[in-house]
Enzyme design. Sequence first.
Site, PDB file in Angstrom:
ATOM      1  N   THR A  23      35.523  41.948  42.236  1.00  0.00           N
ATOM      2  CA  THR A  23      34.561  42.809  41.577  1.00  0.00           C
ATOM      3  C   THR A  23      35.130  43.413  40.301  1.00  0.00           C
ATOM      4  O   THR A  23      35.715  44.490  40.322  1.00  0.00           O
ATOM      5  CB  THR A  23      34.154  43.969  42.509  1.00  0.00           C
ATOM      6  OG1 THR A  23      33.979  43.454  43.809  1.00  0.00           O
ATOM      7  CG2 THR A  23      32.896  44.621  42.030  1.00  0.00           C
ATOM      8  N   THR A  24      35.010  42.699  39.197  1.00  0.00           N
ATOM      9  CA  THR A  24      35.365  43.286  37.914  1.00  0.00           C
ATOM     10  C   THR A  24      34.124  43.272  37.042  1.00  0.00           C
ATOM     11  O   THR A  24      34.175  43.546  35.856  1.00  0.00           O
ATOM     12  CB  THR A  24      36.469  42.464  37.216  1.00  0.00           C
ATOM     13  OG1 THR A  24      36.046  41.104  37.170  1.00  0.00           O
ATOM     14  CG2 THR A  24      37.766  42.543  37.982  1.00  0.00           C
TER      15      THR A  24
END
Lengths: 248, 249
Positions: A23-24
């Site tokens: 999750t970036t």
Amino acid sequence: MQGTDLLLQRPVCAQPGDRRTRTTDPIVTGTTVLGLKFNGGVMLAADTLGSYGSLARFMFMERIKKIGNHTVIGGSGEMSDFQHITKTLEGLVREDYCIDDGFVLTPKEMFSYLNRVLYNRRSRFDPLWNDIVVIGWDHTKQSSFLGLLDKVGTAYEDNYVATGYGNYMSLPLLRAGWRPDLTKEEARALLEKAMVVLFFRDARTINRIQIGTVTASGVEVTAPFELDTTGQWNSGENAIRDDEFNNS
Amino acid sequence: MSSIGTGYDLSCTTFSPDGRVFQVEYATKAVDNSGTAIGLRVRDGVVLGVEKLILSKMLVEGSNRRVLTVDENIGVAFAGLSADARMLVKRCRTEASGYRDFYGSPIPTHVLSDRISGYVQAHTLYAHLRPFGCALLIAGYDAKGPQLFAVEPSGLSWGFYGCAIGKGKQACKTEIEKLRLSAMTCREAIVEVARIIQLAHDDSKEKTYELDLSWVCDESNHMHQAVPAALKAEAIAKAKQAVEEAMGE
């Protein structure tokens, strides 16, 4: 080998050339959450929008959650991560209920737990993409609690906090309006005013908000309600433009 | 009804010539030697009560609880080896929590009972694992209403309206059969539970006991909790009175 899970023999953090990305890149996001202490308790406010980039997609998103009988958390950032956090914390509360030994997690303990989780995830390059406001009433110390946690694992407590754009638009308003003897009604009015300002200036908001309050007598989270924003286009401007500010 | 299974009773993996697994039967003996636990399923909920024999005057009241909460709406009373029972309850909690995680709603009581029975039965299959020396009374309130299940060391489980396990189970079962459970409320049931346990308890043979009483009912908002102290005290007083009156007749 350093940085390898000994049992599974795989890297525990992102390696160069690692084609998996975690999750970036948040997908459904929530914007500001505001928190404010008043005399006898603490309150937080957030709108009910889950944005899909620039699309105002989920208009009834619950970004404020009651956790147990003494704590409320508000989350901004990736909503799926926030829902995961909520589920985890509710599981902790249920464990407390099952064990039934007279000890219940205080808001500060939940705050500390979340902080550890957030910091650990960030250290593995797999963050929970959230900035979280934790409010509550510590029944062991008979005092209110207000703290902010961010996605990198910073944690701090204060009398007023904000995430995201709220830091720029609303925090000055909360600072100007805060007094140690602020009443509950005054706190609510101040928060609503700050949310109106955000509605006009933050492009990822709607005017439907929820307010969560915790006092010694318990938790109350309002149903989503709409702010009256007619004719208040200048609201932010007038709030800041006063003698105190201009004379500095 | 007890028989010596010499030679056929050393492990779970051996059947006797008449088709019995003695290890499982011995596990049931452990249950039959412990303090009685009763469950009553009535109109508006389920009540669980346990006769907790006090082994020493030095014990703090309320320690070594025999009724534990598994999920918000499910509680478990047990008889037999307490340590075994606590591990089973731990497993119950994991099952309940996992079900919630996966399906988003609380585990129905009969599903939990099924899962735990399977888990208990699995421990009767191997020589390197011994069976659980405890029986559980699982009380829950779900979409089907109040439910009560009993799980025994063999892994068998049944749904009951009224059930007793442990030392005084025969005496208790006889008393329970006299009751009209479907017409009763939980407030009435807690008095009955206290009375029946008091009846089954043999003061001369056994030491004093502490009563662990819990319910999951309309009044408790379908949450499993210990019966409020005032109500419990009242129930115990009424029960003692009823038993004394019956003895006086």
